[in-house]
Design a protein around this motif. Structure first.
Motif, PDB file in Angstrom:
ATOM      1  N   PHE A   1       0.824  -1.196   0.000  1.00  0.00           N
ATOM      2  CA  PHE A   1       0.000   0.000   0.000  1.00  0.00           C
ATOM      3  C   PHE A   1       0.869   1.261   0.000  1.00  0.00           C
ATOM      4  O   PHE A   1       1.966   1.274   0.567  1.00  0.00           O
ATOM      5  N   LEU A   2       0.361   2.332  -0.615  1.00  0.00           N
ATOM      6  CA  LEU A   2       1.066   3.597  -0.646  1.00  0.00           C
ATOM      7  C   LEU A   2       0.956   4.292   0.711  1.00  0.00           C
ATOM      8  O   LEU A   2       0.003   4.050   1.465  1.00  0.00           O
ATOM      9  N   PRO A   3       1.922   5.183   1.031  1.00  0.00           N
ATOM     10  CA  PRO A   3       1.906   5.830   2.350  1.00  0.00           C
ATOM     11  C   PRO A   3       0.598   6.549   2.667  1.00  0.00           C
ATOM     12  O   PRO A   3       0.106   6.474   3.795  1.00  0.00           O
ATOM     13  N   LEU A   4       0.014   7.244   1.678  1.00  0.00           N
ATOM     14  CA  LEU A   4      -1.207   7.983   1.964  1.00  0.00           C
ATOM     15  C   LEU A   4      -2.393   7.039   2.195  1.00  0.00           C
ATOM     16  O   LEU A   4      -3.303   7.360   2.963  1.00  0.00           O
ATOM     17  N   SER A   5      -2.376   5.890   1.550  1.00  0.00           N
ATOM     18  CA  SER A   5      -3.419   4.891   1.828  1.00  0.00           C
ATOM     19  C   SER A   5      -3.298   4.386   3.265  1.00  0.00           C
ATOM     20  O   SER A   5      -4.310   4.183   3.952  1.00  0.00           O
ATOM     21  N   ARG A   6      -2.069   4.192   3.715  1.00  0.00           N
ATOM     22  CA  ARG A   6      -1.874   3.782   5.115  1.00  0.00           C
ATOM     23  C   ARG A   6      -2.362   4.882   6.062  1.00  0.00           C
ATOM     24  O   ARG A   6      -2.935   4.597   7.120  1.00  0.00           O
ATOM     25  N   LEU A   7      -2.143   6.140   5.675  1.00  0.00           N
ATOM     26  CA  LEU A   7      -2.629   7.251   6.493  1.00  0.00           C
ATOM     27  C   LEU A   7      -4.155   7.246   6.565  1.00  0.00           C
ATOM     28  O   LEU A   7      -4.742   7.485   7.624  1.00  0.00           O
ATOM     29  N   HIS A   8      -4.816   6.960   5.429  1.00  0.00           N
ATOM     30  CA  HIS A   8      -6.281   6.875   5.437  1.00  0.00           C
ATOM     31  C   HIS A   8      -6.761   5.758   6.362  1.00  0.00           C
ATOM     32  O   HIS A   8      -7.753   5.929   7.088  1.00  0.00           O
ATOM     33  N   PHE A   9      -6.066   4.622   6.336  1.00  0.00           N
ATOM     34  CA  PHE A   9      -6.408   3.546   7.273  1.00  0.00           C
ATOM     35  C   PHE A   9      -6.266   4.033   8.723  1.00  0.00           C
ATOM     36  O   PHE A   9      -7.136   3.797   9.563  1.00  0.00           O
ATOM     37  N   PHE A  10      -5.146   4.706   8.991  1.00  0.00           N
ATOM     38  CA  PHE A  10      -4.887   5.205  10.341  1.00  0.00           C
ATOM     39  C   PHE A  10      -5.943   6.223  10.765  1.00  0.00           C
ATOM     40  O   PHE A  10      -6.434   6.200  11.904  1.00  0.00           O
ATOM     41  N   MET A  11      -6.311   7.112   9.834  1.00  0.00           N
ATOM     42  CA  MET A  11      -7.330   8.116  10.149  1.00  0.00           C
ATOM     43  C   MET A  11      -8.679   7.459  10.403  1.00  0.00           C
ATOM     44  O   MET A  11      -9.448   7.908  11.261  1.00  0.00           O
ATOM     45  N   GLY A  12      -8.987   6.395   9.666  1.00  0.00           N
ATOM     46  CA  GLY A  12     -10.221   5.666   9.911  1.00  0.00           C
ATOM     47  C   GLY A  12     -10.245   5.041  11.292  1.00  0.00           C
ATOM     48  O   GLY A  12     -11.264   5.054  11.985  1.00  0.00           O
ATOM     49  N   VAL A  13      -9.106   4.478  11.700  1.00  0.00           N
ATOM     50  CA  VAL A  13      -9.004   3.906  13.046  1.00  0.00           C
ATOM     51  C   VAL A  13      -9.122   5.009  14.100  1.00  0.00           C
ATOM     52  O   VAL A  13      -9.858   4.885  15.085  1.00  0.00           O
ATOM     53  N   MET A  14      -8.411   6.119  13.864  1.00  0.00           N
ATOM     54  CA  MET A  14      -8.397   7.206  14.844  1.00  0.00           C
ATOM     55  C   MET A  14      -9.749   7.897  14.973  1.00  0.00           C
ATOM     56  O   MET A  14     -10.037   8.494  16.020  1.00  0.00           O
ATOM     57  N   SER A  15     -10.574   7.842  13.941  1.00  0.00           N
ATOM     58  CA  SER A  15     -11.895   8.469  14.040  1.00  0.00           C
ATOM     59  C   SER A  15     -12.709   7.861  15.180  1.00  0.00           C
ATOM     60  O   SER A  15     -13.630   8.503  15.698  1.00  0.00           O
ATOM     61  N   PHE A  16     -12.380   6.641  15.580  1.00  0.00           N
ATOM     62  CA  PHE A  16     -13.034   6.020  16.733  1.00  0.00           C
ATOM     63  C   PHE A  16     -12.081   5.871  17.909  1.00  0.00           C
ATOM     64  O   PHE A  16     -12.490   6.031  19.062  1.00  0.00           O
ATOM     65  N   LEU A  17     -10.818   5.556  17.656  1.00  0.00           N
ATOM     66  CA  LEU A  17      -9.863   5.351  18.744  1.00  0.00           C
ATOM     67  C   LEU A  17      -9.570   6.650  19.481  1.00  0.00           C
ATOM     68  O   LEU A  17      -9.172   6.634  20.651  1.00  0.00           O
ATOM     69  N   SER A  18      -9.766   7.810  18.827  1.00  0.00           N
ATOM     70  CA  SER A  18      -9.523   9.086  19.495  1.00  0.00           C
ATOM     71  C   SER A  18     -10.439   9.273  20.707  1.00  0.00           C
ATOM     72  O   SER A  18     -10.054   9.923  21.691  1.00  0.00           O
ATOM     73  N   SER A  19     -11.634   8.691  20.653  1.00  0.00           N
ATOM     74  CA  SER A  19     -12.562   8.843  21.789  1.00  0.00           C
ATOM     75  C   SER A  19     -12.023   8.188  23.064  1.00  0.00           C
ATOM     76  O   SER A  19     -11.971   8.845  24.114  1.00  0.00           O
ATOM     77  N   PRO A  20     -11.621   6.898  23.039  1.00  0.00           N
ATOM     78  CA  PRO A  20     -11.038   6.352  24.263  1.00  0.00           C
ATOM     79  C   PRO A  20      -9.746   7.043  24.664  1.00  0.00           C
ATOM     80  O   PRO A  20      -9.417   7.123  25.854  1.00  0.00           O
ATOM     81  N   LEU A  21      -9.003   7.599  23.688  1.00  0.00           N
ATOM     82  CA  LEU A  21      -7.789   8.338  24.034  1.00  0.00           C
ATOM     83  C   LEU A  21      -8.134   9.633  24.776  1.00  0.00           C
ATOM     84  O   LEU A  21      -7.463  10.002  25.742  1.00  0.00           O
TER      85      LEU A  21
ATOM     86  N   THR B   1     -18.026   8.728  25.095  1.00  0.00           N
ATOM     87  CA  THR B   1     -18.265   7.527  25.894  1.00  0.00           C
ATOM     88  C   THR B   1     -18.834   6.397  25.038  1.00  0.00           C
ATOM     89  O   THR B   1     -18.467   5.235  25.221  1.00  0.00           O
ATOM     90  N   LEU B   2     -19.742   6.724  24.101  1.00  0.00           N
ATOM     91  CA  LEU B   2     -20.302   5.692  23.235  1.00  0.00           C
ATOM     92  C   LEU B   2     -19.234   5.076  22.348  1.00  0.00           C
ATOM     93  O   LEU B   2     -19.141   3.852  22.213  1.00  0.00           O
ATOM     94  N   HIS B   3     -18.398   5.921  21.725  1.00  0.00           N
ATOM     95  CA  HIS B   3     -17.333   5.404  20.868  1.00  0.00           C
ATOM     96  C   HIS B   3     -16.325   4.590  21.674  1.00  0.00           C
ATOM     97  O   HIS B   3     -15.804   3.578  21.186  1.00  0.00           O
ATOM     98  N   SER B   4     -16.040   5.027  22.897  1.00  0.00           N
ATOM     99  CA  SER B   4     -15.123   4.256  23.742  1.00  0.00           C
ATOM    100  C   SER B   4     -15.707   2.874  24.029  1.00  0.00           C
ATOM    101  O   SER B   4     -14.995   1.862  24.001  1.00  0.00           O
ATOM    102  N   ARG B   5     -17.004   2.829  24.269  1.00  0.00           N
ATOM    103  CA  ARG B   5     -17.680   1.558  24.497  1.00  0.00           C
ATOM    104  C   ARG B   5     -17.623   0.688  23.237  1.00  0.00           C
ATOM    105  O   ARG B   5     -17.407  -0.523  23.316  1.00  0.00           O
ATOM    106  N   PHE B   6     -17.812   1.312  22.066  1.00  0.00           N
ATOM    107  CA  PHE B   6     -17.777   0.560  20.810  1.00  0.00           C
ATOM    108  C   PHE B   6     -16.394  -0.051  20.581  1.00  0.00           C
ATOM    109  O   PHE B   6     -16.275  -1.220  20.196  1.00  0.00           O
ATOM    110  N   VAL B   7     -15.360   0.748  20.801  1.00  0.00           N
ATOM    111  CA  VAL B   7     -13.996   0.257  20.597  1.00  0.00           C
ATOM    112  C   VAL B   7     -13.703  -0.893  21.543  1.00  0.00           C
ATOM    113  O   VAL B   7     -13.147  -1.924  21.142  1.00  0.00           O
TER     114      VAL B   7
END
Length: 697
Positions: A375-395, A492-498
């Motif tokens: 995968f290209l670097p920017l595609s990996r960034l999109h994957f990371f941003m997708g994860v962070m869109s939910f992981l940022s809540s528990p953080l 809190t909801l996103h943290s519960r989902f994660v």
């Protein structure tokens, strides 16, 4: 249908005016990521300076770590918004960096295109109303011959299945569109939506150059669809072109607030994203056009090892398909100026959260793809941003929790004025309250400033009457207050989902709620009772430990404690209608309704109140519906076991009636031509045989 795809434009026929290219993407990304990194380093230093003024404890180091990660996320969003504001303010195209101008087509389309609409247990009337509105708009462009429509049903509800067939036949008849609008239901809905599209590509897509993917609630103008096809024809290296769909059509207060800010601030973020993503943009799964052969060649999804939710079939397929396109050398574009693209939102916070729970599972799977080869670097960034869109809540939750623990520790810490054995002069405590205020204002400013500027741009712009005139400022203020109160709930909801995903709980696949459905107050209390108790306990601890810290936490605590009231009140249709009368949260789609949406509302209203009938009973009683259903079934012969199973169900039907059958039994019967009532009552229970009298069950 055609025998083969139409030939694309030859190089000499390509229109240079719509070439998707611009100045170096490397410079753009260096600017944006460099600015984000510098700002994050400064904020982390400021936080370290504040917390480390006296004695930096281990828990305070944890606070700094979580703060730095979260602030980096904020900084990237902030600079994306800043760039978007600049581009919109000066009317500059995000890709070419030239003066923005409308697409001017030269000549007729030469490609063959198909609009595909995957559906799963959706309202047939709503699906075909959106299809019809888009079809009529496309016909008005004079380019209808270049397009077909396919409804790809994965419906498992037997009554909705038959209603879909009847709605398709009615639509074809009223539009005189036989041979232009097709309906296909696949027997097994493996791999969900991605599997639905895969089966279509394997069966029918070789007849087309491009496909425009709709969701069940999508509507697009004919001009938008023709412009997308024109851009694909004139940019042969493009694999996907994504339009930014605008949410519309819902009337609850919750939905109207989201529709308003998406319409005001969404174009800003779309322009900023297009600026730095360039030809490595993302795909959002719908309201986009895809080069069919490229999709077939390189977008087959892998099955992740292990069990769901982190393993198995990939749920959020769109990000992955875009990454595979880029991996194969095709470009993926987001075109902010592609207007005339709409979708619908869930009507209330609960249904919004239900949709997010499904997305959370899909996005968390992307964590396994970030370091996958190729995968290209920017595609990996999109994957990371997708994860962070939910992981940022528990953080964020961990940041607040660690801040509370650090405050508790400091309240019990006895300060040493003479640290060290040989210190002759005292070290006095340092007051960093002013620096803390500066850091707080700095962080909040990064969060809200692009949104505030977007609101003022609308207020000062030529179209402000479409947003309620001067009321747009009050709408913007109320939206920010509501967002601030809603943010802790979603955290809190996103943290519960994660946590749910990470502990192995997978989600089901249900149709999205598409009516203006409210949430009863007691249902909201039941949903949020854990949030309320957590907010009260947290507030009591903060007040006991440090009153100043309690007041700092007040916005978060208020959102948690008031969560059932916010959820209930914001779901009310009457409040949404009241704010519309007051010109609050208005969007152009409400004040100057486009013809496509007006047609959608008109067609939908025509069928309001019509219930989905019992599908099997309809086929038994209505010869036309029966013949239509039989004609749409795939040609095949049942094996002996299937004959016996269906025969037993028919015998139960004859003795006990339709209401005695389960949904699974109805689906079994409907998978084959349905016998009319006289044959059922005569005991002709077998299927696929010439003379049922010669065979006994």
């Amino acid at each position: 249908m055609t025998d083969s795809p139409a030939m694309p434009r030859s190089p000499e026929e390509l229109d240079p005016a719509v070439k998707l290219a611009g100045p170096s993407s490397t410079v753009r990304r260096l600017f944006l990521f460099g600015a984000s990194l510098v700002t994050t380093i400064y904020a982390a230093w400021l936080m370290t300076d504040v917390l480390g003024a006296d004695q930096l404890t281990g828990m305070e180091m944890v606070v700094i770590t979580f703060f730095t990660i979260n602030f980096a996320w904020i900084a990237l969003s902030f600079y994306t918004g800043v760039v978007g504001i600049f581009l919109r303010a000066f009317g500059i195209d995000a890709i070419t960096l030239r003066r923005m101008k409308p697409i001017e087509r030269k000549g007729k389309l030469k490609s063959k295109n198909v609009i595909v609409i995957p559906v799963y247990n959706e309202s047939p009337d709503r699906v075909f109303a959106g299809l019809r509105a888009s079809y009529e708009s496309l016909a008005a462009t004079g380019e209808l011959d270049a397009f077909d429509f396919f409804v790809l049903s994965d419906t498992r509800d037997p009554d909705i299945w038959i209603a879909e067939e009847m709605a398709w036949a009615r639509t074809c008849s009223e539009l005189n569109a036989r041979g232009k609008i097709f309906f296909r239901r696949r027997p097994e809905n493996t791999e969900r939506k991605s599997g639905n599209l895969k089966e279509f590509c394997e069966t029918y897509a070789s007849n087309y150059d491009h496909m425009i993917v709709f969701d069940a609630d999508s509507v697009m103008s004919g001009e938008a669809m023709v412009n997308m096809a024109y851009l694909m024809e004139n940019n042969p290296d493009s694999g996907i072109i994504q339009s930014p769909p605008q949410p519309t059509g819902r009337s609850t207060l919750f939905a109207r607030i989201l529709q308003f800010i998406s319409r005001v601030h969404g174009p800003t973020m779309s322009a900023g994203l297009a600026f730095w993503c360039m030809g490595s943009s993302n795909y959002w799964g719908h309201n986009a056009i895809i080069r069919v052969q490229a999709f077939i060649d390189c977008c087959g999804l892998p099955v992740l090892s292990g069990k769901p939710p982190m393993g198995g079939h990939i749920l959020s397929h769109d990000f992955v398909e875009a990454a595979f396109m880029r991996k194969a050398g095709w470009r993926v574009w987001l075109i902010p100026q592609l207007e005339g693209s709409w979708e619908e939102l869930p009507p209330n916070l609960i249904d919004f959260a239900v949709r997010d729970r499904r997305w959370c599972q899909g996005n968390m799977q992307h964590a396994r793809l970030i370091f996958a080869p190729g995968f290209l670097p920017l595609s990996r960034l999109h994957f990371f941003m997708g994860v962070m869109s939910f992981l940022s809540s528990p953080l964020w939750f961990l940041l607040l929790l660690s801040s509370t623990i650090a405050t508790l520790q400091n309240s019990r810490l006895t300060y040493s004025f003479f640290p060290g054995q040989f210190t002759m002069f005292p070290q006095w405590p340092v007051d960093r309250s002013m620096e803390m205020v500066v850091l707080l204002v700095f962080t909040i400013g990064m969060l809200v400033l692009p949104k505030v500027i977007s609101v003022f741009m609308v207020f000062l712009g030529r179209d402000r009457r479409k947003y309620g005139g001067a009321a747009v400022l009050l709408s913007g203020l109320l939206e920010m207050i509501y967002s601030a109160l809603q943010a802790p709930i979603m955290m809190t909801l996103h943290s519960r989902f994660v946590l749910s995903v990470l502990t192995g709980n997978q989600v089901g696949w249900d149709a999205q709620e598409r009516d203006d459905t409210g949430v009863p107050f007691m249902a909201a209390v039941k949903t949020h009772i854990g949030i309320i108790l957590a907010g009260l306990a947290w507030g009591a601890i903060a007040l006991y430990v440090d009153q100043a810290f309690f007041w700092w936490l007040t916005p978060i605590l208020a959102g948690l404690v008031l969560s059932p009231w916010l959820t209930h009140w914001s779901s009310l249709l009457r409040l949404g209608q009241k704010t519309r009368k007051l010109k609050l949260f208005l969007t152009p789609e409400e004040t100057a309704t486009p013809e496509e949406l007006a047609a959608l509302y008109r067609i939908t209203a025509r069928h309001t109140g019509e219930d989905v009938r019992d599908g099997l009973l309809q086929l038994i009683e209505d010869p036309y519906a029966n013949a239509l259903h039989s004609a749409l079934l795939p040609a095949r012969k049942p094996d002996r076991r299937t004959q016996i199973e269906v025969g037993i169900i028919y015998e139960k039907l004859a003795r006990l009636g339709v209401e005695s059958l389960t949904k699974e039994e109805k689906l079994k019967i409907l998978s084959w031509p349905v016998k009319p009532l006289d044959q059922i009552m005569a005991g002709q229970h077998l299927i696929g045989v010439e003379d049922p009298e010669k065979t006994s069950v």
